[in-house]
Design a protein around this motif. Structure first.
Motif, short mmCIF file in Angstrom:
data_model
loop_
_atom_site.label_atom_id
_atom_site.label_comp_id
_atom_site.label_asym_id
_atom_site.label_seq_id
_atom_site.Cartn_x
_atom_site.Cartn_y
_atom_site.Cartn_z
N ARG A 188 0.83 -1.21 0.00
CA ARG A 188 0.00 0.00 0.00
C ARG A 188 0.86 1.25 0.00
N ARG A 189 1.93 1.23 0.80
CA ARG A 189 2.82 2.40 0.81
C ARG A 189 3.48 2.59 -0.56
N SER A 190 3.88 1.48 -1.17
CA SER A 190 4.50 1.57 -2.50
C SER A 190 3.52 2.12 -3.52
N GLU A 191 2.26 1.66 -3.44
CA GLU A 191 1.25 2.15 -4.37
C GLU A 191 0.97 3.63 -4.15
N ARG A 192 0.92 4.03 -2.86
CA ARG A 192 0.71 5.46 -2.58
C ARG A 192 1.87 6.29 -3.11
N ALA A 193 3.10 5.79 -2.89
CA ALA A 193 4.26 6.52 -3.40
C ALA A 193 4.23 6.62 -4.92
N LEU A 194 3.80 5.52 -5.58
CA LEU A 194 3.71 5.53 -7.03
C LEU A 194 2.65 6.52 -7.51
N ASP A 195 1.50 6.53 -6.82
CA ASP A 195 0.44 7.47 -7.19
C ASP A 195 0.91 8.92 -7.00
N GLU A 196 1.62 9.16 -5.90
CA GLU A 196 2.12 10.51 -5.65
C GLU A 196 3.14 10.92 -6.71
N GLU A 197 3.99 9.96 -7.11
CA GLU A 197 4.98 10.27 -8.14
C GLU A 197 4.30 10.55 -9.48
N ARG A 198 3.27 9.75 -9.79
CA ARG A 198 2.53 9.99 -11.03
C ARG A 198 1.85 11.35 -11.00
N LEU A 199 1.27 11.70 -9.84
CA LEU A 199 0.63 13.01 -9.71
C LEU A 199 1.65 14.12 -9.86
N ARG A 200 2.84 13.92 -9.26
CA ARG A 200 3.88 14.94 -9.39
C ARG A 200 4.29 15.12 -10.85
N ILE A 201 4.47 14.00 -11.56
CA ILE A 201 4.87 14.08 -12.96
C ILE A 201 3.77 14.73 -13.79
N ALA A 202 2.50 14.39 -13.45
CA ALA A 202 1.38 15.00 -14.18
C ALA A 202 1.38 16.51 -13.98
N ARG A 203 1.64 16.95 -12.75
CA ARG A 203 1.69 18.40 -12.49
C ARG A 203 2.84 19.04 -13.28
N GLU A 204 4.00 18.35 -13.25
CA GLU A 204 5.14 18.89 -13.97
C GLU A 204 4.83 19.02 -15.46
N LEU A 205 4.23 17.98 -16.03
CA LEU A 205 3.91 18.01 -17.46
C LEU A 205 2.88 19.09 -17.76
N HIS A 206 1.88 19.22 -16.86
CA HIS A 206 0.89 20.27 -17.07
C HIS A 206 1.55 21.64 -17.11
N ASP A 207 2.44 21.88 -16.15
CA ASP A 207 3.11 23.19 -16.10
C ASP A 207 3.96 23.42 -17.35
N ILE A 208 4.69 22.38 -17.76
CA ILE A 208 5.56 22.52 -18.94
C ILE A 208 4.74 22.79 -20.19
N VAL A 209 3.75 21.92 -20.42
CA VAL A 209 2.95 22.04 -21.65
C VAL A 209 2.14 23.33 -21.65
N SER A 210 1.49 23.62 -20.53
CA SER A 210 0.65 24.82 -20.47
C SER A 210 1.46 26.08 -20.73
N HIS A 211 2.61 26.19 -20.07
CA HIS A 211 3.42 27.40 -20.21
C HIS A 211 3.94 27.56 -21.64
N ASN A 212 4.52 26.51 -22.15
CA ASN A 212 5.15 26.63 -23.47
C ASN A 212 4.13 26.74 -24.60
N LEU A 213 3.01 26.04 -24.50
CA LEU A 213 1.98 26.18 -25.54
C LEU A 213 1.36 27.56 -25.52
N SER A 214 1.27 28.16 -24.34
CA SER A 214 0.77 29.54 -24.28
C SER A 214 1.70 30.49 -25.03
N LEU A 215 3.01 30.31 -24.83
CA LEU A 215 3.97 31.14 -25.56
C LEU A 215 3.83 30.92 -27.07
N ILE A 216 3.71 29.64 -27.45
CA ILE A 216 3.60 29.33 -28.88
C ILE A 216 2.32 29.91 -29.46
#
Length: 384
Positions: free
Chosen positions: A172-200
């Motif tokens: 369960r701890r491993s799954e929670r850590a994996l979910d948190e990591e996926r959420l972190r990566i999703a946030r990172e990707l959102h920030d990257i894509v949103s910012h750069n596509l806005s510039l474009i």
């Protein structure tokens, strides 16, 4: 690897096996005392039975059921020949490992058979074959044997249950850590894509608007689009690289020094950013990344909804609190509209979620004099 980690346990089992064998050899050599029945067969047979009782315990972790069966047969024979003077300790040690290592569908029947055979052998040996007790005394001895074997089996079953629960909790701890990591990566990707596509998007609009009237400006806008898209792709590769088993080249994590690149990108879209940063030395990398992403998302919203405009970004971080304020003047008067509610989209929601995750406060809304402001407060000790 498992065997290497259990060397000390195998050594303990070997010691117990040798001790039990020696004890039973001693029992085989006892002479009659106070009228108590003793073993009267050949000494070599007594030694053979002693070895069959004790030595299998050395390998009980490898073959639990086989060891329990061997020990049970040897103890039954010893009881019928009046060798044992102890309550089936070897059977208890073997039953413990059966309960610990085997599933219930095998360990429960094994316990039932063991108790039946052991108690029957003890009773017959004590009360029938070579009577040393009356039937009540024989039942008492059989009861003691059942307590030793059943108690050992129960202890093994309890330890097994705790280990299973510990493994479940670890999963369960491993799954929670994996979910948190996926959420972190999703946030990172959102920030990257949103910012750069806005510039474009902004630069693409400029290029389309001035393509015929000002080709030079259109080419400059296309150049910015090319650079921004390449930068976005590289940052996405670095972020997604942690998901690849073969590894990927990772670039440096954005920090406070990277805020200047955000200012330069915003400037290319017509947003004049005045950046002020006051931060203590040695700020954690995770904290700096959080600040960077909040400023990035706020500037993305400014580019989307207010460019060209002016924007003030202030970052102050001390040992107790981190303060981030982003305020823009709104779009030019010719295209200005009254903002009565928060802009649509997930940008503000993403910022709020990131701030709440660290126990901070988030406030955003239109300014009375025009424009929009975002204000974030983070506790310094709450950022990783």
């Amino acid at each position: 690897m498992k065997l290497k980690g259990q060397h000390h346990l195998y050594a303990l089992d070997l010691g117990a096996a040798l001790a039990l064998t020696a004890v039973y050899v001693g029992f085989a050599r006892l002479t009659a005392d106070d009228g108590q029945p003793t073993y009267t067969g050949p000494f070599w047979l007594g030694c053979l039975i002693a070895a069959a009782v004790g030595l299998p315990i050395a390998v009980r972790r490898r073959w639990p059921l086989a060891v329990l069966g061997t020990v049970l047969v040897a103890l039954t024979t010893a009881s019928l020949l009046d060798i044992p003077r102890e309550p089936y300790t070897a059977a208890g040690l073997a039953a413990y490992l059966v309960a610990l290592a085997e599933p219930a569908r095998r360990s429960v029947p094994a316990l039932a058979v063991t108790l039946s055979v052991a108690c029957g052998a003890v009773y017959l040996g004590e009360a029938t074959v070579t009577p040393a007790e009356d039937w009540q005394g024989a039942v008492g001895v059989a009861g003691l044997v059942s307590v030793v074997i059943g108690g050992a089996w129960g202890a093994g079953c309890t330890v097994r249950g705790r280990r299973v629960e510990a493994e479940r909790e670890e999963r369960r701890r491993s799954e929670r850590a994996l979910d948190e990591e996926r959420l972190r990566i999703a946030r990172e990707l959102h920030d990257i894509v949103s910012h750069n596509l806005s510039l474009i998007a902004v630069k693409a609009g400029v290029a389309g608007h001035v393509a015929e009237a000002a080709p030079q400006e259109a080419r400059a806008a296309l150049k910015v689009i090319e650079e921004t898209s390449r930068s976005a792709l590289a940052e996405m590769r670095r972020t997604l690289g942690v998901l690849r088993t073969e590894g990927a080249p990772l670039g440096p994590v954005p920090d406070l020094d990277s805020l200047g690149s955000l200012v330069a990108e915003a400037d290319r879209t017509g947003v004049d950013v005045d950046l002020t940063v006051h931060a203590v030395e040695g700020l954690a990398k995770g904290t700096q990344l959080t600040i960077y992403r909040i400023v990035q998302e706020a500037l993305t919203n400014v580019i989307r909804h207010a460019a060209p405009t002016r924007c003030q970004v202030t970052v102050e971080a001390d040992a107790r609190e981190i303060r981030i304020d982003i305020a823009d003047e709104g779009p030019p008067p010719a295209s200005r509209q009254v903002i009565s509610e928060l802009p649509d989209g997930h940008g503000l929601l993403g910022m709020k979620e990131r701030v709440m995750m660290y126990g901070g406060s988030f406030d955003a809304g239109p300014r009375p004099e025009g424009g929009f402001t975002v204000s974030v407060r983070l506790p310094a000790e709450g950022t990783p």
